[in-house]
Design an enzyme around this catalytic site. Structure first.
Site, PDB file in Angstrom:
ATOM      1  N   SER A 124       0.842  -1.201   0.000  1.00 33.73           N
ATOM      2  CA  SER A 124       0.000   0.000   0.000  1.00 33.73           C
ATOM      3  C   SER A 124       0.872   1.244   0.000  1.00 33.73           C
ATOM      4  O   SER A 124       1.995   1.231   0.523  1.00 33.73           O
ATOM      5  CB  SER A 124      -0.851  -0.019   1.273  1.00 33.73           C
ATOM      6  OG  SER A 124      -1.451   1.230   1.483  1.00 33.73           O
ATOM      7  N   TYR A 148      -1.791  -0.960  10.972  1.00 31.17           N
ATOM      8  CA  TYR A 148      -2.058  -1.472   9.625  1.00 31.17           C
ATOM      9  C   TYR A 148      -0.873  -1.173   8.711  1.00 31.17           C
ATOM     10  O   TYR A 148      -0.363  -2.046   8.003  1.00 31.17           O
ATOM     11  CB  TYR A 148      -3.346  -0.865   9.056  1.00 31.17           C
ATOM     12  CG  TYR A 148      -3.491  -1.066   7.568  1.00 31.17           C
ATOM     13  CD1 TYR A 148      -3.744  -2.344   7.051  1.00 31.17           C
ATOM     14  CD2 TYR A 148      -3.330  -0.012   6.665  1.00 31.17           C
ATOM     15  CE1 TYR A 148      -3.842  -2.544   5.676  1.00 31.17           C
ATOM     16  CE2 TYR A 148      -3.429  -0.203   5.304  1.00 31.17           C
ATOM     17  CZ  TYR A 148      -3.683  -1.466   4.805  1.00 31.17           C
ATOM     18  OH  TYR A 148      -3.758  -1.667   3.441  1.00 31.17           O
ATOM     19  N   LYS A 152       2.154  -3.717   6.624  1.00 34.26           N
ATOM     20  CA  LYS A 152       2.584  -3.708   5.219  1.00 34.26           C
ATOM     21  C   LYS A 152       4.096  -3.510   5.125  1.00 34.26           C
ATOM     22  O   LYS A 152       4.783  -4.185   4.359  1.00 34.26           O
ATOM     23  CB  LYS A 152       1.861  -2.594   4.445  1.00 34.26           C
ATOM     24  CG  LYS A 152       0.364  -2.816   4.307  1.00 34.26           C
ATOM     25  CD  LYS A 152       0.040  -4.056   3.508  1.00 34.26           C
ATOM     26  CE  LYS A 152      -1.449  -4.321   3.417  1.00 34.26           C
ATOM     27  NZ  LYS A 152      -1.777  -5.657   2.921  1.00 34.26           N
TER      28      LYS A 152
HETATM   29  P1  NAD Z   1     -10.968  -6.778   1.319  1.00 38.00           P
HETATM   30  O1  NAD Z   1     -11.166  -6.766   2.783  1.00 38.00           O
HETATM   31  O2  NAD Z   1     -12.146  -6.510   0.454  1.00 38.00           O
HETATM   32  O3  NAD Z   1     -10.324  -8.178   0.875  1.00 38.00           O
HETATM   33  C1  NAD Z   1      -9.475  -8.929   1.698  1.00 38.00           C
HETATM   34  C2  NAD Z   1     -10.001 -10.357   1.746  1.00 38.00           C
HETATM   35  O4  NAD Z   1      -9.134 -11.140   2.575  1.00 38.00           O
HETATM   36  C3  NAD Z   1     -11.409 -10.448   2.342  1.00 38.00           C
HETATM   37  O5  NAD Z   1     -12.239 -11.165   1.451  1.00 38.00           O
HETATM   38  C4  NAD Z   1     -11.191 -11.179   3.663  1.00 38.00           C
HETATM   39  O6  NAD Z   1     -12.314 -11.972   3.987  1.00 38.00           O
HETATM   40  C5  NAD Z   1      -9.928 -11.985   3.382  1.00 38.00           C
HETATM   41  N1  NAD Z   1      -9.114 -12.314   4.561  1.00 38.00           N
HETATM   42  C6  NAD Z   1      -8.650 -11.468   5.510  1.00 38.00           C
HETATM   43  N2  NAD Z   1      -7.918 -12.140   6.431  1.00 38.00           N
HETATM   44  C7  NAD Z   1      -7.925 -13.449   6.045  1.00 38.00           C
HETATM   45  C8  NAD Z   1      -7.347 -14.639   6.578  1.00 38.00           C
HETATM   46  N3  NAD Z   1      -6.619 -14.625   7.708  1.00 38.00           N
HETATM   47  N4  NAD Z   1      -7.550 -15.813   5.922  1.00 38.00           N
HETATM   48  C9  NAD Z   1      -8.294 -15.853   4.794  1.00 38.00           C
HETATM   49  N5  NAD Z   1      -8.859 -14.764   4.240  1.00 38.00           N
HETATM   50  C10 NAD Z   1      -8.683 -13.570   4.863  1.00 38.00           C
HETATM   51  O7  NAD Z   1      -9.797  -5.757   0.992  1.00 38.00           O
HETATM   52  P2  NAD Z   1      -9.309  -5.188  -0.406  1.00 38.00           P
HETATM   53  O8  NAD Z   1      -9.697  -3.764  -0.460  1.00 38.00           O
HETATM   54  O9  NAD Z   1      -9.686  -6.079  -1.511  1.00 38.00           O
HETATM   55  O10 NAD Z   1      -7.740  -5.231  -0.168  1.00 38.00           O
HETATM   56  C11 NAD Z   1      -6.962  -6.353  -0.539  1.00 38.00           C
HETATM   57  C12 NAD Z   1      -5.545  -6.149  -0.050  1.00 38.00           C
HETATM   58  O11 NAD Z   1      -5.049  -4.936  -0.562  1.00 38.00           O
HETATM   59  C13 NAD Z   1      -5.426  -6.054   1.481  1.00 38.00           C
HETATM   60  O12 NAD Z   1      -4.228  -6.721   1.863  1.00 38.00           O
HETATM   61  C14 NAD Z   1      -5.311  -4.562   1.725  1.00 38.00           C
HETATM   62  O13 NAD Z   1      -4.583  -4.275   2.899  1.00 38.00           O
HETATM   63  C15 NAD Z   1      -4.563  -4.111   0.491  1.00 38.00           C
HETATM   64  N6  NAD Z   1      -4.809  -2.695   0.167  1.00 38.00           N
HETATM   65  C16 NAD Z   1      -6.101  -2.262  -0.012  1.00 38.00           C
HETATM   66  C17 NAD Z   1      -6.340  -0.922  -0.291  1.00 38.00           C
HETATM   67  C18 NAD Z   1      -7.756  -0.414  -0.460  1.00 38.00           C
HETATM   68  O14 NAD Z   1      -7.958   0.786  -0.440  1.00 38.00           O
HETATM   69  N7  NAD Z   1      -8.748  -1.255  -0.673  1.00 38.00           N
HETATM   70  C19 NAD Z   1      -5.270  -0.023  -0.417  1.00 38.00           C
HETATM   71  C20 NAD Z   1      -3.976  -0.509  -0.239  1.00 38.00           C
HETATM   72  C21 NAD Z   1      -3.748  -1.850   0.034  1.00 38.00           C
HETATM   73  C1  UD1 Z   2      -7.005   5.547   3.702  1.00 37.73           C
HETATM   74  C2  UD1 Z   2      -6.085   5.006   4.768  1.00 37.73           C
HETATM   75  C3  UD1 Z   2      -4.914   4.298   4.082  1.00 37.73           C
HETATM   76  C4  UD1 Z   2      -5.454   3.197   3.175  1.00 37.73           C
HETATM   77  C5  UD1 Z   2      -6.408   3.823   2.164  1.00 37.73           C
HETATM   78  C6  UD1 Z   2      -7.072   2.783   1.331  1.00 37.73           C
HETATM   79  C7  UD1 Z   2      -6.308   6.514   6.701  1.00 37.73           C
HETATM   80  C8  UD1 Z   2      -5.646   7.574   7.518  1.00 37.73           C
HETATM   81  N1  UD1 Z   2      -5.604   6.103   5.593  1.00 37.73           N
HETATM   82  O1  UD1 Z   2      -6.272   6.447   2.879  1.00 37.73           O
HETATM   83  O2  UD1 Z   2      -4.053   3.722   5.039  1.00 37.73           O
HETATM   84  O3  UD1 Z   2      -4.389   2.556   2.478  1.00 37.73           O
HETATM   85  O4  UD1 Z   2      -7.461   4.508   2.877  1.00 37.73           O
HETATM   86  O5  UD1 Z   2      -7.770   3.376   0.286  1.00 37.73           O
HETATM   87  O6  UD1 Z   2      -7.383   6.041   7.022  1.00 37.73           O
HETATM   88  N2  UD1 Z   2     -12.133  12.099   3.329  1.00 37.73           N
HETATM   89  C9  UD1 Z   2     -13.133  12.992   3.679  1.00 37.73           C
HETATM   90  N3  UD1 Z   2     -14.304  12.499   4.193  1.00 37.73           N
HETATM   91  C10 UD1 Z   2     -14.527  11.152   4.350  1.00 37.73           C
HETATM   92  C11 UD1 Z   2     -13.492  10.244   3.997  1.00 37.73           C
HETATM   93  C12 UD1 Z   2     -12.305  10.761   3.492  1.00 37.73           C
HETATM   94  O7  UD1 Z   2     -12.965  14.200   3.535  1.00 37.73           O
HETATM   95  O8  UD1 Z   2     -15.598  10.763   4.825  1.00 37.73           O
HETATM   96  C13 UD1 Z   2     -10.886  12.620   2.741  1.00 37.73           C
HETATM   97  C14 UD1 Z   2      -9.608  12.259   3.491  1.00 37.73           C
HETATM   98  O9  UD1 Z   2      -9.287  13.219   4.450  1.00 37.73           O
HETATM   99  C15 UD1 Z   2      -8.591  12.181   2.329  1.00 37.73           C
HETATM  100  C16 UD1 Z   2      -9.425  11.713   1.132  1.00 37.73           C
HETATM  101  O10 UD1 Z   2     -10.782  12.035   1.462  1.00 37.73           O
HETATM  102  O11 UD1 Z   2      -8.097  13.454   2.033  1.00 37.73           O
HETATM  103  C17 UD1 Z   2      -9.325  10.225   0.872  1.00 37.73           C
HETATM  104  O12 UD1 Z   2      -9.597   9.524   2.072  1.00 37.73           O
HETATM  105  P1  UD1 Z   2      -9.724   7.935   2.133  1.00 37.73           P
HETATM  106  O13 UD1 Z   2     -10.612   7.462   1.044  1.00 37.73           O
HETATM  107  O14 UD1 Z   2     -10.066   7.550   3.536  1.00 37.73           O
HETATM  108  O15 UD1 Z   2      -8.254   7.428   1.758  1.00 37.73           O
HETATM  109  P2  UD1 Z   2      -6.846   7.810   2.434  1.00 37.73           P
HETATM  110  O16 UD1 Z   2      -7.011   8.653   3.626  1.00 37.73           O
HETATM  111  O17 UD1 Z   2      -5.968   8.317   1.366  1.00 37.73           O
END
Ligand code: NAD
Ligand code: UD1
Length: 338
Positions: A124, A148, A152
């Protein structure tokens, strides 16, 4: 040979599974549905016309994981499984460290035992901590501001040590920026439990009438309109990045980090305005205080991914918000609940 996708029922995993199937890969999913639902598998089936093998197990369960490796001929692993809520990780650090780190150690031990040394990992942009020297490059300073984020960063270090110990490992660390959007069919998308933490699902839930207004977290940042700026990326582009990274790990040993972002920043107000344009719906909002831990600006320099993986984000902000809206309209209460 099959690709094992952990967390394949989740938001990003499900979109990647669809593209893997479309590209002809055999896919096996592991998911314990702690943050997803088996209904996702039906939706993937509808989109691809393929029935996917899915093991409902927790990655922490070593014996059950061993069975998956012994029953299948696995070529590589795409590892999405993990918990991702920043606030919850601050309240429950041990739970986060155990679920995200111990499970990955168990997975790597099993991969080693079965000589599967090709891995694509969901990292991430959070690994850049509070660094705001944009655009962020893969060699920008790293850090974390919550458990969190530390999971990572620690996992990136663990993978690096693993590769140092055995150069046959081939690992891609994909640092995602802000994934938004959904599959164009509206059949799969992001289904947060409870009140969304992230901006775009919050906006779509306001638009659909589930929430009354968006709280904009601060308008006194040093940005064009004072609101936070982020690099939003369509989940379909992100999924495609995994296929490109998979191709790389299948053909070249080594460990590499890649930024998967569009390379452009948009403010919170720009997101609200663009959403209003694509949906035709007025979004009431109120400026509130800053959210603790937030930074002003974060966006990627995605050059390395373009040069080494041949990957670029192709979809526009309008595409992302239109597809998020399409998903929300078709699934007012997410999976299973409409
Ligand atoms: P998500 O929660 O939708 O998907 C993660 C999946 O992993 C879920 O289906 C959950 O049930 C499964 N899971 C969690 N722990 C488990 C375990 N111990 N055993 C088996 N299954 C398990 O999340 P996502 O948004 O699809 O994210 C996927 C990955 O990407 C995560 O590692 C997350 O940290 C990373 N990531 C997500 C974002 C984001 O904004 N969505 C941003 C940066 C990184
Ligand atoms: C957040 C997480 C980051 C994670 C990412 C996944 C935090 C501090 N960071 O990032 O670790 O990897 O999500 O996508 O939680 N905002 C509003 N109102 C809202 C929600 C968000 O104004 O209700 C603003 C935030 O201040 C930010 C932007 O929208 O400026 C995006 O926010 P968000 O979608 O939560 O993502 P990140 O903060 O970038």
């Amino acid at each position: 040979m099959a690709i094992l996708v952990t967390g394949g029922a989740g938001y990003i995993g499900s979109h990647t599974v669809v593209q893997l199937i479309d590209s002809g890969f055999d896919v096996i999913i592991i998911d314990n549905f702690i943050n997803s639902t088996p209904e996702v598998l039906n939706r993937i089936h509808t989109i691809t016309s393929k029935k996917i093998k899915c093991y409902n197990i927790d990655l922490l369960e070593k014996d059950k994981l061993k069975k998956v490796f012994s029953e299948n001929n696995i070529e590589a692993v795409i590892h999405f499984a993990g918990l991702k809520a920043v606030g919850e990780s601050v309240k429950r650090p041990l739970y986060y460290y155990h679920n995200n780190i111990t499970s990955t150690l168990v997975l790597c031990e099993m991969m080693k035992e079965y000589n599967v040394k090709k891995l694509v990992f969901s990292s991430s942009a959070t690994v850049y901590g509070s660094t705001e020297n944009v655009p962020l490059k893969e060699n920008s300073p790293l850090g974390a501001t919550n458990p969190y984020g530390w999971t990572k960063l620690m996992l990136e270090q663990i993978f690096s040590d693993l590769h140092t110990s055995d150069s046959e490992w081939s690992i891609a660390l994909l640092r995602y920026f802000n994934p938004v959007g959904a599959h164009e069919s509206g059949l799969i998308g992001e289904d947060p439990s409870g009140v969304p933490n992230n901006l775009t699902p919050y906006i779509t839930q306001v638009a659909v009438g589930k929430l009354s207004k968006v709280h904009v977290f601060g308008n006194d940042y040093d940005t064009e309109d004072g609101t936070g700026v982020r690099d939003y990326i369509h989940v379909a582009d992100l999924a495609n990045g995994h296929l490109k990274a998979l191709d790389k790990v299948l053909t070249n040993p080594g460990i590499n980090a890649y930024n998967l972002g569009a390379g452009k920043g948009y403010s919170v107000l720009a997101i609200i305005k663009t959403f209003e344009k694509v949906s035709g719906i007025n979004i009431p909002y109120e400026i509130t205080g800053r959210r603790p831990g937030d930074i002003a600006v974060s966006y990627a320099d995605p050059t390395k991914a373009r040069q080494e993986l041949g990957w670029v984000a192709e979809r526009t902000l309008e595409d992302m918000l239109r597809d998020s809206w399409n998903w929300q309209v078709k699934n007012k209460n997410g999976y299973n609940k409409s």
